[in-house]
Each structure stands twice: as structure tokens, then as C-alpha cells.
Design a protein around this motif. Structure first.
Motif, short mmCIF file in Angstrom:
data_model
loop_
_atom_site.label_atom_id
_atom_site.label_comp_id
_atom_site.label_asym_id
_atom_site.label_seq_id
_atom_site.Cartn_x
_atom_site.Cartn_y
_atom_site.Cartn_z
N SER A 1 -5.99 5.08 2.49
CA SER A 1 -6.63 4.29 1.43
C SER A 1 -8.10 4.67 1.28
O SER A 1 -8.61 4.74 0.15
N THR B 1 0.83 -1.21 0.00
CA THR B 1 0.00 0.00 0.00
C THR B 1 0.86 1.25 0.00
O THR B 1 0.45 2.28 -0.56
N VAL C 1 1.02 5.78 -6.57
CA VAL C 1 0.74 5.42 -7.96
C VAL C 1 -0.71 5.74 -8.31
O VAL C 1 -1.00 6.32 -9.36
N VAL C 2 -1.63 5.39 -7.43
CA VAL C 2 -3.05 5.67 -7.68
C VAL C 2 -3.30 7.18 -7.66
O VAL C 2 -4.08 7.69 -8.48
N SER D 1 -1.87 -1.51 -8.37
CA SER D 1 -2.01 -0.55 -7.27
C SER D 1 -3.48 -0.35 -6.90
O SER D 1 -3.82 -0.30 -5.71
N TYR D 2 -4.35 -0.24 -7.91
CA TYR D 2 -5.78 -0.14 -7.61
C TYR D 2 -6.27 -1.40 -6.88
O TYR D 2 -7.05 -1.32 -5.94
N ALA E 1 1.42 1.62 -3.57
CA ALA E 1 0.18 1.76 -4.35
C ALA E 1 -0.46 3.14 -4.22
O ALA E 1 -0.99 3.67 -5.20
N LEU F 1 1.53 -1.66 -13.22
CA LEU F 1 1.71 -1.15 -11.86
C LEU F 1 0.48 -0.37 -11.42
O LEU F 1 0.04 -0.49 -10.27
N GLU F 2 -0.10 0.40 -12.34
CA GLU F 2 -1.32 1.15 -12.03
C GLU F 2 -2.46 0.20 -11.67
O GLU F 2 -3.15 0.38 -10.66
#
Length: 164
Positions: A132, A59, A65-66, A95-96, A62, A91-92
Motif C-alpha cells: 500500500s 486491500t 484496482v488502484v 479502492s483509493y 483495492a 470500485l475505483e
């Protein structure tokens, strides 16, 4: 006129207008130090479960990236470009999924135990849980604005609308 105050279980009277109120019980404090942090908050990295450490590591990567993806989506109408060999797009997507998995774990834990995820080492897991949820809120806002502005939400693969 006297004002009664309670301090360390003793009452004393302070007269209005007195310059130096008498405090006779200052020497009666406990000699041991007070601990304000709970034992849960003092948990170290070595005593954490593998799942907690994996969630923190995943996370932590992530979330930025998000956030970058959502910024790119709002400014260009498309998500991140595929990158070399599709690595950036992959990776995107991962990450989601990582943020979605952490939120699903949080909701499951909340339903099962009545409280959220454990705070984890140095409180990182609890902090990432909160961030998150903020990223989820941001994604819902950006996806809504994307649909209003452009009439579509881009799919996970390049197509004629984005990078096709």
C-alpha cells in the motif's frame, strides 16, 4: 599457523594446510528442533481479528484496482471509465479510500505503539501494508506526471475532460 574458531560454544583449532580438521564436538547439538519463526508469524486466520481480515480482503482487491487506475491515468490522461451504472468508477473510488484507510491505520499504529501493523495471518496484513505504501508512492508519481503533462488531475466524477 592455527586459526581459532568458535562453534557451538566450543573452541577448536584448525591448522592451515590440514586436509581433515578435527571436529570432536559435533555430537553435542541440542536434540530439539530450532524454531526460527516467531509466534506472531504463525498466527492463523481463525485467530485474527475481524478488522484484520476485513483489511486483508479489502486491500487485496483495492491494490490491483488502484494499480490499473494509475496505469490508465498515465496512458490516457483519465482514470477508469465509469462502467455499467458507474460501478467501475465506484470500485475505483472505494479502492483509493481503502488504501488510504490502511495507510492511516498504519500511521496511527506506528505513532501509538512505535511499530507498524501486526503481521496478520500468514503475514498478509504486513505485506499489504508495504504494498500500500508502494501504491501511494506510485500514485504521487503518476499524479505529478499527470499534472506536468496535462495540467490537471481528473476529478472523481466524469466531466468534460474525462468521460463527459
Amino acid at each position: 599457523m592455527a586459526i581459532a574458531t568458535m562453534f557451538a560454544g566450543k573452541s577448536s583449532f584448525i591448522h592451515r594446510g590440514s586436509i581433515a580438521p578435527q571436529i570432536s564436538h559435533l555430537g553435542k547439538f541440542p536434540s530439539r528442533a530450532l524454531h526460527f519463526a516467531s509466534p506472531r508469524a504463525e498466527k492463523s486466520l481463525s485467530s485474527s481479528s475481524t478488522g484484520e481480515i476485513a483489511a486483508i480482503a479489502g486491500t487485496s482487491v483495492a491494490i490491483p484496482v488502484v494499480a490499473w487506475s494509475l496505469f490508465t491515468l498515465k496512458t490516457t490522461g483519465c482514470g477508469l471509465p465509469p462502467g455499467p451504472g458507474g460501478s467501475l468508477g465506484a470500485l475505483e473510488g472505494v479502492s483509493y479510500l481503502a488504501i488510504g484507510a490502511l495507510i492511516a491505520w498504519s500511521i496511527y499504529t506506528k505513532a501509538k505503539t512505535g511499530s507498524g501493523l501486526p503481521s496478520g495471518p500468514y503475514g498478509l496484513l504486513g505485506a499489504l501494508e508495504g504494498v500500500s505504501y508502494l501504491v501511494l508512492l506510485g500514485a504521487l508519481v503518476v499524479f505529478g506526471l499527470q499534472f506536468i503533462d496535462h495540467g490537471y488531475i481528473p476529478g472523481p466524477l466524469p466531466n468534460e475532460q474525462c468521460y463527459g
